[in-house]
Design an enzyme around this catalytic site. Structure first.
Site, short mmCIF file in Angstrom:
data_model
loop_
_atom_site.label_atom_id
_atom_site.label_comp_id
_atom_site.label_asym_id
_atom_site.label_seq_id
_atom_site.Cartn_x
_atom_site.Cartn_y
_atom_site.Cartn_z
CG ASP A 196 -2.02 1.15 1.27
OD1 ASP A 196 -2.40 1.43 0.21
OD2 ASP A 196 -2.36 1.45 2.26
CG ASP A 242 -3.93 1.11 6.15
OD1 ASP A 242 -4.66 0.68 5.05
OD2 ASP A 242 -3.17 2.16 6.05
CG ASP A 302 -5.51 -2.92 1.98
OD1 ASP A 302 -5.51 -2.93 0.91
OD2 ASP A 302 -5.21 -2.07 2.91
#
Length: 909
Positions: A331, A645, A649
Site C-alpha cells: 500500500d 491497513d 485490504d
C-alpha cells in the site's frame, strides 16, 4: 421488494432512486414497510463465518507426515517397553500441536471485526419523524441523516450534501477524506470516485447530509469484503510445502528400508522376531524425531528477533515465507509514505520556492530557485504563508513527541509550512483576528476568512482550487508585496507542472477591504467579479519515507520486485513511485506506466496474467481487484507478500502467501486477516523481516543438512549389519538417545546462527526448487557414508580386539556424537569456509557442544545409564581414535565445500 434489482445506484438520478426503493421523499418508510423489508433482507449485520470447532482445529495439527512418523516412533518405543522414550517423543508431538493451534489464523475473527465496524445507532426518518434506531434495524429504502463524527451504518445513495467529507481510507485506500456531492455519475465510475455514495463502516469527518439506504449487511461493500475473506484460501507457505513433500519422501524411504531389511533378514534364514526388531531399530534410527520441534523452535526464535525489529508475527511459518518472497505488493499511504501531507513547492511573488522537511514536523527550510536558504522573508511569500495558516480551521498538536493534525491534513500542511518561516499559527491568529468565514463547500471549492489587518483596512484571505480562485483574481503581488499584472498562463502552467509531479495544488488570493466591512456581505454580492489579488500557490504531497526509499532499493537488489497497489490517484501514485525508485524488473516494460482500477476491470483473466508482471504501480484499485492481482501473481508462481491497513485490504492479505498489516493505522479487520503486523507501519520493517526470514530458512537448511547424515548413517549401519548377518552396532534405544540429545544440544544451536554477510544480495529462492540442492544431497550422502565407515569399522575393530558388545556399541554411538559435533561447525555456513566464519559469533554452538559432551560422559560412565542404554565405559585410547576421525571428517567436508565454490565460480564467470 423481493426482486430488488442490482442497481448502479451512483448512475441513477435521485428521483429514480426514490422510485426504485419505493421511498417517500419527506416521510421515509412506514413502520409496516420496515417490518416487511426486515423479513426479506434481514438485519443490517454481517454474517459470521461458521467457525471450526476447537477440537477439530487441534486434531488437524496432527495432519502432517512428519507427525505420522513421530506417532509411529511413539508406538514402536512403547511396544519395546521404552516408556520414557515413548513419553518424550509423544511430548514433542503434543507441544508441536499446541503451538500450531495457538498460532493458527482465525478467519472468523476478521469477520467479527467487520461486524464491530458497523455503527451502533443511526438517525432515520420514518413515518415522517426523525428517530434514532439500532443500526441493525436499517433496511433498503430508509432515509438516514448523517452528521460530522458519524460512522456510516449502511451503503447509501446521497440525496443531500452539506459540505460533507467522508474518510473512506479503510475501504478504498484514499489518503484524504472524500468531498461528497449529490450529482449523477457515469456508469463505469470506480468505487473510490463514487462521490454520491456513502459506504458502511466509513467515517463522516466534516459536514453532513442525508442518504437513502441501498444495501445492508452482507450486501454492502464491507459485507462483500467479509465474504471475500471467508472465501480466500490461505495457501501453504513454501516452507510447509517443502517440509510436507520432504516428510513424505522420508516416510516412504524409511518404511521401504525397513521392509527391505526385514525381507533380507528372512532370506538369510534369521529368526523373524529378531529380524523384525532389527527393522524396527532401523526405522527408529532413521526417524529425525527432533526435526518438527527444531523447525518450530527455529521459527519461534525468528519471531522473537523480528519482534525486536517492530514486526509481530501471528503465524510461525510467516517468518520463513518472507525469506522466499519474490514480490511485495505494498500500500502507499502510511507504508511507503509518511501519511502526513507536506508542502514541497510554493509559487509566490512570481518566484518559485522549495521547502525541506517532512510531515507535520514544523522543521525545515525555505529555499529560492537557486537553492539558497532565505535570510529574509519576501512580503509576497509572507502573505502566502500567512493566508495558509490563518485562513485555516485546523491545528497542529504534539503528542508523545509526535506532531499530528487536528482537522484536515491539507490545512495541517499549510500550518507546518508557515512555521518553517517563523509564522506560528497562534501568534498570527492573535495579530489578525478573524471576523467572518465562508466555509468550504464542494460547489464553491474555496474557503474564505475575513480578518482585521491594520488601522485602515481589513483583509480577506481565500484558498481553494485553481479554477475557482484564479477566475476571481484581477492582479497579483510581486516579491515586495506590490501590485503586479496577472499572468494567468504562467500561473496555470506552474500549477499543472506541480500537479504532474503528483502534488496537490491550492491557490491563495486576498482582498483588502474598508475597516467598516465586518462580514462577507459585500464580497458575496460581487462573488463572481474579478476583485481578488493572487498571492500564490502552495503544492503538497504525502512524501515518501526516507527509510522506505532505502528499503525498496535493498529489496530490488535482492531480486524482490516491489509493486505499489493503492486507492490513490494515478498521478500521485506515479510521482511517489518515481521518488521511491520502484522499478519494474523487466527492463523492456514501461517503467512509468500506471494501471488504474478502471483499466484493470476491462482486462480479461488472460490479459491480466500477461500484464501483471509488467506494471509496478496500480492506482484507484477496488478491494476485489487487490485480491485479483494477488491471485494473478501467485498464478505466475510468485511468492507474494501483501501489505495493507484497511478493510479493503483484508481479503488480499488473507490470500497472499504472507499478509502484512499496519499496527498503528491498521483496522482490526486487516490485523486479524494478516500473518504479520508492523508496529511502526514502515516498509523498511518489511525489508528487515525479509532479511530475518532468509536467515531463518538458512538456519533450517543448515539443521536439516546436519541432522540427516545422523539418521541416514544410523540406518545404513543397521542395514549393513543385517545384510552381512552381524550384530547391531546401534540398538533402538541408543538410536533414540542419539537422535533426541544431539538434536537438542547440537542441532538446535544452529537456530541461533547470525545472518551471513550478503544475505540481501542473493536472489530469492525458486519456489519450485526442492528443499535440498544437489550440493546438500551430496554432502548428506558423503557424511552418512563417513559415519557408516567410522561407526561400523570401530564397532568391528572393538569386537576383533576382544571388547564386549556393550563397549563396541558405546564406541559406535560416541563416534556419531563426535562426528556430529565437528560437522556442526561445518554447517555454520553451507558454502563459506569454516575458517572464514567468526569462531565466536555464535556462542550457543560452544555451549551446545559442552552440554552434549557432559550428557555423553554420563551415558558412558554412569552405572544407571549403562543399565538403561546398555552402554559401557571407554578408555582414553578410544577417545583419541574417535577425535582423530572427527577431525578427518571436518577437513574432508571443507574440501568438498571448496570444490563446490569453485564450480559455482566457473558457472558465474
Amino acid at each position: 421488494m423481493k426482486d430488488l434489482p442490482k442497481q448502479q445506484w451512483h448512475h441513477l438520478a435521485e428521483e429514480d432512486v426514490y422510485n426504485a426503493l419505493k421511498t417517500d421523499h419527506q416521510t421515509g418508510l412506514t413502520s409496516s414497510e420496515v417490518s416487511e423489508r426486515l423479513s426479506i433482507f434481514g438485519e443490517n449485520a454481517i454474517s459470521a463465518q461458521k467457525p471450526i470447532s476447537p477440537f477439530k482445529r487441534f486434531i488437524l495439527q496432527f495432519h502432517n507426515p512428519l507427525i505420522y512418523i513421530l506417532l509411529v516412533a511413539t508406538l514402536v518405543t512403547f511396544f519395546l517397553k521404552e516408556y520414557i522414550d515413548s513419553a518424550v517423543i509423544f511430548g514433542v508431538v503434543i507441544i508441536n500441536a499446541i503451538i500450531g493451534y495457538l498460532q493458527e489464523a482465525k478467519a472468523e475473527d476478521a469477520i467479527n471485526s467487520l461486524k464491530r465496524m458497523m455503527s451502533a445507532s443511526a438517525s432515520v426518518i420514518r413515518d415522517g419523524k426523525k428517530v434514532s434506531i439500532e443500526a441493525t434495524q436499517l433496511v433498503p429504502g430508509d432515509l438516514v441523516l448523517l452528521a460530522s463524527g458519524d460512522k456510516v451504518p449502511a451503503d447509501m445513495r446521497l440525496v443531500k450534501c452539506r459540505d460533507m467529507q467522508i474518510d473512506e481510507s479503510a475501504l478504498t485506500g484514499e489518503s484524504v477524506a472524500v468531498q461528497k456531492e449529490c450529482t449523477l455519475l457515469e456508469q463505469d465510475t470506480v468505487l473510490g470516485d463514487r462521490v454520491n455514495m456513502a459506504f458502511a463502516g466509513t467515517l463522516v469527518t466534516y459536514g453532513g447530509g442525508m442518504g437513502i439506504v441501498t444495501a445492508t449487511g452482507d450486501d454492502t461493500e464491507t459485507g462483500k469484503i467479509a465474504d471475500m475473506i471467508s472465501q480466500a484460501v490461505s495457501l501453504d507457505t513454501p516452507l510447509t510445502q517443502k517440509i510436507h513433500a520432504f516428510s513424505k519422501i522420508l516416510l516412504y524411504v524409511i518404511l521401504g528400508l525397513a521392509v527391505i531389511t526385514f525381507a533380507v533378514g528372512l532370506l538369510h534364514g534369521q529368526d523373524w522376531v529378531s529380524t523384525f526388531m532389527a527393522a524396527v531399530a532401523l526405522a527408529v534410527a532413521a526417524i529425525p524425531e527432533g526435526l518438527p520441534a527444531v523447525v518450530t523452535i527455529t521459527l519461534a526464535i525468528g519471531v522473537r528477533r523480528m519482534a525486536l525489529r517492530n514486526a509481530i508475527v501471528r503465524k510461525l511459518p510467516a517468518v520463513e515465507t518472507l525469506g522466499s518472497t519474490t514480490i511485495i505488493c505494498s500500500d502507499k499511504t502510511g507504508t511507503l509514505t509518511e501519511n502526513q501531507m507536506t508542502v514541497q513547492k510554493i509559487f509566490a511573488g512570481d518566484q518559485e520556492y522549495d521547502l525541506s522537511g517532512s510531515g507535520y514536523q514544523p522543521e525545515g527550510e525555505i529555499k529560492n530557485g537557486q537553492g539558497e536558504t532565505l535570510a529574509d522573508l519576501p512580503e509576497g511569500l509572507r502573505l502566502c504563508l500567512l493566508a495558509g495558516t490563518i485562513s485555516n480551521d485546523s491545528q497542529l498538536l504534539q503528542e508523545n513527541g509526535l506532531w499530528k493534525v487536528q482537522g484536515d491534513p491539507t490545512e495541517g500542511a499549510l500550518i507546518a509550512s508557515a512555521v518553517k518561516a517563523g509564522l506560528a499559527q497562534e501568534e498570527q491568529m492573535q495579530a489578525y483576528p478573524r471576523l467572518d468565514v465562508i466555509p468550504f463547500e464542494s460547489d464553491r471549492q474555496y474557503m474564505a476568512t475575513l480578518h482585521q489587518f491594520d488601522a485602515e483596512q481589513n483583509i480577506i484571505f481565500l484558498k481553494g482550487s485553481l479554477e475557482q480562485t484564479l477566475i476571481r483574481c484581477r492582479d497579483a503581488l510581486d516579491q515586495q508585496g506590490n501590485s503586479l499584472a496577472l499572468d494567468r498562463d504562467k500561473i496555470t502552467q506552474t500549477a499543472e507542472r506541480f500537479a504532474a509531479m503528483g502534488l496537490r495544488v491550492l491557490c491563495i488570493a486576498m482582498q483588502k477591504v474598508p475597516k467598516d466591512e465586518q462580514t462577507f456581505e459585500r464580497f458575496q454580492q460581487q462573488e463572481a467579479a474579478e476583485q481578488l489579488t493572487f498571492i500564490g500557490l502552495q503544492a503538497m504531497i504525502d512524501p515518501p519515507r526516507a527509510e522506505a526509499i532505502r528499503a525498496v532499493n535493498t529489496c530490488q537488489k535482492a531480486g524482490i520486485a516491489v509493486k505499489m497497489i493503492t486507492g490513490d490517484h494515478a498521478l500521485t501514485a506515479r510521482a511517489i513511485a518515481e521518488q521511491i525508485g520502484i522499478n519494474n524488473p523487466d527492463p523492456s516494460a514501461d517503467q512509468h506506466r500506471v494501471l488504474t482500477g478502471k483499466e484493470l476491470a476491462e482486462l480479461s483473466d488472460h490479459e491480466l496474467l500477461a500484464e501483471v508482471e509488467k506494471v509496478s504501480v496500480f492506482a484507484r484499485v477496488a478491494p476485489e481487484q487487490k485480491l485479483k492481482l494477488v491471485t494473478a501473481l501467485q498464478a505466475k508462481k510468485h511468492v507474494v507478500a501483501m501489505t495493507g491497513d484497511g478493510v479493503n485490504d483484508a481479503p488480499a492479505l488473507k490470500k497472499a502467501d504472507i499478509g502484512v498489516a499496519m499496527g498503528i493505522a491498521g483496522t482490526e479487520v486487516s490485523k486479524e486477516a494478516a500473518d504479520m503486523i508492523l508496529t511502526d507501519d514502515n516498509f523498511a520493517t518489511i525489508e528487515g523481516a525479509v532479511e530475518e526470514g532468509r536467515n531463518v530458512f538458512d538456519n533450517l537448511l543448515k539443521f536439516i543438512t546436519w541432522i540427516l547424515p545422523t539418521n541416514m548413517g544410523q540406518g545404513m549401519v543397521i542395514m549393513v549389519a543385517i545384510l552381512i548377518g552381524a550384530s547391531l552396532p546401534v540398538l533402538p534405544v541408543q538410536a533414540l538417545w542419539l537422535n533426541m540429545t544431539t538434536a537438542v544440544f547440537l542441532g538446535l544451536m544452529l537456530a541461533f546462527e547470525p545472518r551471513e554477510p550478503g544475505i540481501m544480495k542473493r536472489m530469492p529462492r525458486d519456489p519450485n526448487s526442492p528443499i535440498l540442492s544437489k550440493e546438500m544431497v551430496g554432502r548428506i550422502l558423503s557424511v552418512s557414508t563417513l559415519l557408516l565407515i567410522g561407526a561400523f569399522g570401530l564397532f568391528k575393530w572393538a569386537l576383533i580386539n576382544g571388547e564386549t558388545e556393550e563397549v563396541a556399541r558405546t564406541l559406535a554411538v560416541t563416534l556419531f556424537v563426535v562426528v556430529q559435533s565437528v560437522f556442526l561447525f561445518n554447517c555454520r555456513s553451507l558454502s563459506v569456509s569454516l575458517f572464514k566464519t567468526p569462531i565466536f559469533s555464535n556462542p550457543w554452538i560452544w555451549g551446545g557442544v559442552g552440554a552434549m559432551l557432559v550428557a555423553q560422559l554420563l551415558f558412558i560412565y554412569t552405572p544407571v545409564m549403562n543399565t538403561l542404554f546398555q552402554s559401557a565405559p571407554l578408555e582414553l585410547a578410544h577417545w583419541g581414535m574417535m577425535l582423530a576421525y572427527g577431525v578427518l571428517v571436518l577437513f574432508l567436508v571443507e574440501i568438498e565445500k571448496g570444490i563446490w565454490r569453485g564450480i559455482k565460480a566457473r558457472r558465474s564467470a
